[in-house]
Design a protein around this motif. Structure first.
Motif, short mmCIF file in Angstrom:
data_model
loop_
_atom_site.label_atom_id
_atom_site.label_comp_id
_atom_site.label_asym_id
_atom_site.label_seq_id
_atom_site.Cartn_x
_atom_site.Cartn_y
_atom_site.Cartn_z
N HIS A 39 0.82 -1.22 0.00
CA HIS A 39 0.00 0.00 0.00
C HIS A 39 0.85 1.27 0.00
O HIS A 39 0.31 2.37 0.12
N LYS A 40 2.16 1.13 -0.11
CA LYS A 40 3.04 2.31 -0.13
C LYS A 40 2.73 3.15 -1.38
O LYS A 40 2.64 2.62 -2.49
N ARG A 41 2.56 4.44 -1.21
CA ARG A 41 2.15 5.30 -2.30
C ARG A 41 3.16 5.34 -3.44
O ARG A 41 2.81 5.47 -4.60
N ARG A 99 -6.43 12.23 0.40
CA ARG A 99 -5.01 11.98 0.69
C ARG A 99 -4.31 11.15 -0.37
O ARG A 99 -3.11 11.28 -0.58
N ASP A 100 -5.06 10.29 -1.08
CA ASP A 100 -4.44 9.47 -2.13
C ASP A 100 -3.95 10.31 -3.30
O ASP A 100 -3.16 9.82 -4.12
N HIS A 101 -4.40 11.54 -3.38
CA HIS A 101 -4.02 12.42 -4.49
C HIS A 101 -3.09 13.54 -4.02
O HIS A 101 -2.88 14.51 -4.77
N GLY A 103 0.45 12.68 1.64
CA GLY A 103 -0.44 11.66 2.19
C GLY A 103 -1.51 12.17 3.12
O GLY A 103 -2.22 11.39 3.75
N GLU A 130 -4.98 14.86 3.62
CA GLU A 130 -6.00 15.57 2.85
C GLU A 130 -5.57 17.03 2.64
O GLU A 130 -5.04 17.67 3.55
#
Length: 404
Positions: free
Chosen positions: A77-79, A228-230, A234, A236
């Protein structure tokens, strides 16, 4: 008689695989060969390693490739996992087969030399080295074998490459902004105008969605909350809109049902603009650089000739500082990672942040405090003038890039 297959070896397809228990330790792996004699030799070596570890305290020999595989498996799950995987693929021919004890700054020199010779930047090389450093630290500090020993006694020092030609931020003056933006295509110009008034990053602007817009009825306005995914850090991202940014948003409203910023195709359809730093941006800055001496009466600075999309974010930060916006409010508006940052703002908090962002709009007015940036000898001076009263602050580029 031919060579007899020992217990623990199984032929799967054309490759022999090991599956054997010895002293409570299970060995389950591929030999990587279809030759029985080689497979038997590999099995014997692995059994000997387990015996040596159990009876003589000898640590199992592991390759960097084994450690890299475990790293990728444990961080799904590391970005930046995809970027790390590309780095490890690039590094594998150089250090993949080496034991962990053989991987150090010296054994990485061939890789570093080859990449720099191929034209890769020190920053690109450093990102790859950072993955190596992370894996070696895990081997020394977290991962342990069956006998509770670390995979590696001590992680070696991996030095990062210096950036001899690292470019300092180049914040735009109002005159430079007008010159550059006048050369941009309409869809890029409004993205740039939004960016320089919100401090958002390029990928945040390109991926901005209408579903992220949140109305604030108490203030008769709206804000954007980017998931946060964008977001790079990481967390919001809370984006408030001053009157210029709000006008850009209203100009885009209704053009596309999902994305805010789009470009119009020849068939009339609209598609998301994936990048700002494209050939259109580079062509526009070249044209603006040609006009610079004629319209601004000064030689065109090298920083303006190579102005980056990210410099628009720096510009917003400099203007906030010149307008007297407090440090914590600047952090919130720029989306920096800080303990006080939250997306649970009250209407009063939002009103305060909007007021801070509005000060950037006021800088464009001749009747309001004006921001002028004086560049000399590699340093920047931020001069603030209001009603005939003013002062000049000298800021070192290195400090500014860290603060903003």
């Amino acid at each position: 008689m031919g060579l007899q297959k020992p217990p623990g070896l199984t032929l799967r397809g054309e490759v022999w695989h090991i599956d054997k228990d010895i002293y409570g330790t299970r060995i389950c792996e591929s030999t990587g060969t279809g030759d029985l004699r080689e497979a038997v030799a590999i099995l014997s070596r692995r059994l000997e390693e387990v015996r040596a570890s159990r009876f003589f305290g000898v640590r199992k020999t592991r390759t960097f490739r084994e450690a890299a595989t475990r790293y990728l498996e444990e961080h799904p799950h590391k970005r930046s996992l995809e970027r790390d995987a590309r780095s490890l693929t690039t590094l594998d021919p150089y250090i993949g087969a080496l034991t962990l004890q053989q991987v150090h700054f010296g054994s990485l020199q061939t890789y570093i030399r080859d990449k720099l010779k191929a034209g890769k930047s020190p920053g690109t090389v450093n990102r790859d080295l950072a993955v190596v450093r992370r894996i070696l630290n895990l081997c020394a500090r977290l991962w342990r074998d069956e006998e509770d020993r670390p995979w590696l006694d001590t992680a070696p020092l991996i030095q990062m490459q210096r950036h001899p030609d690292k470019r300092t931020p180049y914040p735009l003056s109002m005159e430079e902004q007008r010159l550059l933006f006048s050369e941009l295509a309409a869809h890029l110009a409004r993205m740039a105008l939004f960016k320089v008034n919100t401090g958002t990053r390029e990928h945040e602007v390109c991926g901005l969605r209408w579903s992220w817009e949140v109305r604030v009825p108490e203030l008769d306005t709206s804000v954007f909350i980017i998931p946060r995914d964008h977001v790079k850090n990481g967390l919001e991202r809370f984006v408030v809109l001053n009157r210029i940014a709000q006008s850009v948003i209203e100009g885009c409203r209704g053009e596309h049902e999902e994305f805010v910023f789009t470009t119009k195709e020849r068939d009339g359809s609209r598609h998301p603009q994936c990048r700002m730093n494209n050939s259109g941006w580079k062509a526009a800055r070249r044209r603006a650089a040609v006009r610079y001496p004629r319209e601004l009466g000064l030689p065109c600075p090298a920083g303006f000739r190579s102005i980056r999309v990210h410099d628009l974010k720096h510009t917003f930060g400099y203007r906030l500082r010149a307008a007297g916006v407090a440090f914590e409010d600047r952090q919130s508006l720029l989306g920096h990672k800080a303990a006080h940052i939250t997306t649970h703002y009250s209407a009063a908090d939002i009103s305060t942040l909007i007021s801070c962002a509005e000060k950037v709009c006021d800088l464009a007015s001749r009747k309001s405090p004006a921001l002028s940036i004086v560049r000399s000898a590699g340093r920047l001076q931020v001069a603030e003038n209001a009603g005939g009263k003013g002062g000049t602050r000298t800021l070192d580029p290195g400090i500014m890039s860290a603060v903003l």
